[in-house]
Scaffold this motif. Structure first.
Motif, PDB file in Angstrom:
ATOM      1  N   UNK A   3       1.162  12.087   6.635  1.00  0.00           N
ATOM      2  CA  UNK A   3       1.732  11.759   5.315  1.00  0.00           C
ATOM      3  C   UNK A   3       0.954  12.381   4.154  1.00  0.00           C
ATOM      4  N   UNK A   4       0.693  13.653   4.260  1.00  0.00           N
ATOM      5  CA  UNK A   4      -0.105  14.359   3.259  1.00  0.00           C
ATOM      6  C   UNK A   4       0.599  14.392   1.904  1.00  0.00           C
ATOM      7  N   UNK A   5      -0.115  14.072   0.828  1.00  0.00           N
ATOM      8  CA  UNK A   5       0.500  14.065  -0.507  1.00  0.00           C
ATOM      9  C   UNK A   5       0.692  15.465  -1.071  1.00  0.00           C
ATOM     10  N   UNK A   6       1.546  15.555  -2.067  1.00  0.00           N
ATOM     11  CA  UNK A   6       1.686  16.765  -2.870  1.00  0.00           C
ATOM     12  C   UNK A   6       0.369  17.017  -3.591  1.00  0.00           C
ATOM     13  N   UNK A   7      -0.134  18.236  -3.700  1.00  0.00           N
ATOM     14  CA  UNK A   7       0.499  19.528  -3.380  1.00  0.00           C
ATOM     15  C   UNK A   7       0.135  20.071  -1.996  1.00  0.00           C
ATOM     16  N   UNK A   8      -0.413  19.216  -1.112  1.00  0.00           N
ATOM     17  CA  UNK A   8      -0.840  19.689   0.209  1.00  0.00           C
ATOM     18  C   UNK A   8       0.156  19.322   1.303  1.00  0.00           C
ATOM     19  N   UNK A   9       1.340  18.887   0.918  1.00  0.00           N
ATOM     20  CA  UNK A   9       2.353  18.464   1.881  1.00  0.00           C
ATOM     21  C   UNK A   9       2.564  19.552   2.935  1.00  0.00           C
ATOM     22  N   UNK A  10       2.624  19.126   4.191  1.00  0.00           N
ATOM     23  CA  UNK A  10       2.792  20.073   5.289  1.00  0.00           C
ATOM     24  C   UNK A  10       1.484  20.463   5.942  1.00  0.00           C
ATOM     25  N   UNK A  11       0.368  20.130   5.300  1.00  0.00           N
ATOM     26  CA  UNK A  11      -0.946  20.409   5.855  1.00  0.00           C
ATOM     27  C   UNK A  11      -1.583  19.102   6.342  1.00  0.00           C
ATOM     28  N   UNK A  12      -2.713  19.212   6.966  1.00  0.00           N
ATOM     29  CA  UNK A  12      -3.416  18.024   7.443  1.00  0.00           C
ATOM     30  C   UNK A  12      -3.893  17.165   6.271  1.00  0.00           C
ATOM     31  N   UNK A  13      -3.690  15.881   6.377  1.00  0.00           N
ATOM     32  CA  UNK A  13      -4.151  14.961   5.349  1.00  0.00           C
ATOM     33  C   UNK A  13      -5.597  14.556   5.632  1.00  0.00           C
ATOM     34  N   UNK A  14      -6.303  14.107   4.592  1.00  0.00           N
ATOM     35  CA  UNK A  14      -7.658  13.597   4.762  1.00  0.00           C
ATOM     36  C   UNK A  14      -7.969  12.585   3.666  1.00  0.00           C
ATOM     37  N   UNK A  15      -9.004  11.794   3.877  1.00  0.00           N
ATOM     38  CA  UNK A  15      -9.281  10.657   2.994  1.00  0.00           C
ATOM     39  C   UNK A  15      -9.571  11.058   1.554  1.00  0.00           C
ATOM     40  N   UNK A  16     -10.080  12.263   1.333  1.00  0.00           N
ATOM     41  CA  UNK A  16     -10.350  12.713  -0.033  1.00  0.00           C
ATOM     42  C   UNK A  16      -9.083  12.707  -0.877  1.00  0.00           C
ATOM     43  N   UNK A  17      -7.926  12.883  -0.228  1.00  0.00           N
ATOM     44  CA  UNK A  17      -6.667  12.981  -0.957  1.00  0.00           C
ATOM     45  C   UNK A  17      -6.154  11.628  -1.443  1.00  0.00           C
ATOM     46  N   UNK A  18      -6.857  10.554  -1.125  1.00  0.00           N
ATOM     47  CA  UNK A  18      -6.445   9.253  -1.647  1.00  0.00           C
ATOM     48  C   UNK A  18      -6.480   9.262  -3.174  1.00  0.00           C
ATOM     49  N   UNK A  74       0.829  -1.202   0.000  1.00  0.00           N
ATOM     50  CA  UNK A  74       0.000   0.000   0.000  1.00  0.00           C
ATOM     51  C   UNK A  74       0.867   1.257   0.000  1.00  0.00           C
ATOM     52  N   UNK A  75       0.465   2.220  -0.803  1.00  0.00           N
ATOM     53  CA  UNK A  75       1.218   3.465  -0.952  1.00  0.00           C
ATOM     54  C   UNK A  75       0.401   4.646  -0.446  1.00  0.00           C
ATOM     55  N   UNK A  76       1.126   5.604   0.137  1.00  0.00           N
ATOM     56  CA  UNK A  76       0.489   6.804   0.691  1.00  0.00           C
ATOM     57  C   UNK A  76       1.187   8.053   0.146  1.00  0.00           C
ATOM     58  N   UNK A  77       0.996   9.178   0.811  1.00  0.00           N
ATOM     59  CA  UNK A  77       1.461  10.476   0.333  1.00  0.00           C
ATOM     60  C   UNK A  77       2.887  10.560  -0.175  1.00  0.00           C
ATOM     61  N   UNK A  78       3.878   9.952   0.505  1.00  0.00           N
ATOM     62  CA  UNK A  78       5.262  10.107   0.051  1.00  0.00           C
ATOM     63  C   UNK A  78       5.526   9.688  -1.390  1.00  0.00           C
ATOM     64  N   UNK A  79       4.723   8.790  -1.939  1.00  0.00           N
ATOM     65  CA  UNK A  79       4.961   8.369  -3.329  1.00  0.00           C
ATOM     66  C   UNK A  79       4.703   9.514  -4.310  1.00  0.00           C
ATOM     67  N   UNK A  80       3.987  10.548  -3.857  1.00  0.00           N
ATOM     68  CA  UNK A  80       3.699  11.691  -4.731  1.00  0.00           C
ATOM     69  C   UNK A  80       4.804  12.743  -4.699  1.00  0.00           C
ATOM     70  N   UNK A 105      -3.839   7.712  -6.039  1.00  0.00           N
ATOM     71  CA  UNK A 105      -4.273   6.914  -7.186  1.00  0.00           C
ATOM     72  C   UNK A 105      -3.827   7.545  -8.505  1.00  0.00           C
ATOM     73  N   UNK A 106      -3.888   8.867  -8.585  1.00  0.00           N
ATOM     74  CA  UNK A 106      -3.447   9.557  -9.807  1.00  0.00           C
ATOM     75  C   UNK A 106      -1.959   9.347 -10.041  1.00  0.00           C
ATOM     76  N   UNK A 107      -1.163   9.378  -8.984  1.00  0.00           N
ATOM     77  CA  UNK A 107       0.271   9.119  -9.109  1.00  0.00           C
ATOM     78  C   UNK A 107       0.514   7.681  -9.550  1.00  0.00           C
ATOM     79  N   UNK A 108      -0.235   6.752  -8.986  1.00  0.00           N
ATOM     80  CA  UNK A 108      -0.106   5.349  -9.383  1.00  0.00           C
ATOM     81  C   UNK A 108      -0.460   5.167 -10.859  1.00  0.00           C
ATOM     82  N   UNK A 109      -1.496   5.838 -11.297  1.00  0.00           N
ATOM     83  CA  UNK A 109      -1.895   5.748 -12.699  1.00  0.00           C
ATOM     84  C   UNK A 109      -0.797   6.279 -13.618  1.00  0.00           C
TER      85      UNK A 109
END
Length: 255
Positions: free
Chosen positions: A207-222, A173-179, A226-230
């Motif tokens: 582990x908030x993904x780019x472009x929100x890195x440094x801010x609070x993460x939330x489930x919508x950002x999954x 499973x991959x999270x924010x850092x992969x972005x 997925x876009x990075x994986x694609x």
């Protein structure tokens, strides 16, 4: 459609706007969220959240950072909690050598006990692994964790470690850092992971993904994961959505 396979929506970070956060996830096509209860405080709040929302499920376990605090009766409590319909897995469990909060030998024992419980209950496990790759794989192998399999949460290891996890019947499973732009190793691993073992998650609020890195993460950002994986896999986002959703349903038993 997307499944956030690892979140902490019961965290205090969401106390002021939890309902809005959940609604934003639904608006982004998130059809299920697996919330993780990992110690004496968060197991009850995770169970409560899963009972309040049809599309939120639970995993319960004991985090390695808190291993020193685990008592024998806590393992029985986890077992009892696993009898609930919305509890899909035991986790997050594993090893953490980054934070010096629990001795390694205590972490190992707590990890082994929970793998044995998972085998007894025939439930998958969700693995937390920070700076402990070789020991995590070794213990998974020694405890025959391949009998139940599970998820390598927010995977941060090399492709060599990933291959060993795949051979032990685990999904990656991959999270924010992969972005992140300079995240070469996670991107390489994602490129190599077979599509039928690929999962996406947020680990929100962390582990908030780019472009929100440094801010609070939330489930919508999954969706950003997925876009990075694609992009890395060279596939349409819709195909990644379908694949990762199917994979999560398969390993976690979501109908």
């Amino acid at each position: 459609m997307l499944i956030d396979s690892h979140a902490h929506l019961d965290a205090a970070h969401f106390d002021d706007d939890r309902e809005e956060v959940i609604q934003r996830a639904l608006a982004q096509g998130v059809t299920a969220i697996v919330n993780i209860g990992f110690n004496r405080e968060t197991i009850p709040t995770t169970l409560k959240l899963s009972e309040a929302y049809e599309f939120i499920y639970a995993a319960v376990g004991w985090h390695p950072q808190d291993a020193i605090d685990m008592k024998p009766e806590d393992l029985g409590w986890i077992e009892q909690s696993c009898a609930r319909e919305k509890v899909l897995a035991i986790g997050e469990i594993g090893l953490d050598y980054y934070w010096d909060t629990s001795p390694k030998d205590v972490q190992h024992q707590v990890f082994r006990e929970q793998i044995r419980l998972a085998r007894k209950l025939r439930m998958p496990i969700i693995i937390h692994n920070r700076d402990a790759h070789e020991d995590v794989v070794r213990i998974l192998r020694e405890e025959k964790a391949d009998e139940v399999g599970g998820i390598m949460h927010s995977f941060s290891g090399s492709w060599e470690i990933a291959k060993q996890c795949l051979n032990l019947n685990f999904y990656i499973s991959f999270s924010g850092p992969v972005t992140f732009k300079n995240a070469k190793q996670p991107k390489t691993v994602l490129a190599n992971v077979p599509l039928d073992r690929l999962l996406v998650e947020t680990d929100s609020p962390y582990l908030t993904p780019h472009p929100y890195r440094g801010k609070r993460n939330e489930s919508a950002y999954v969706r950003l994961i997925a876009e990075t994986a694609a992009e890395i896999k060279g596939l349409p986002i819709a195909e990644i959505e379908e694949i990762t959703t199917s994979n999560a349903k398969k390993i976690l038993g979501i109908l």
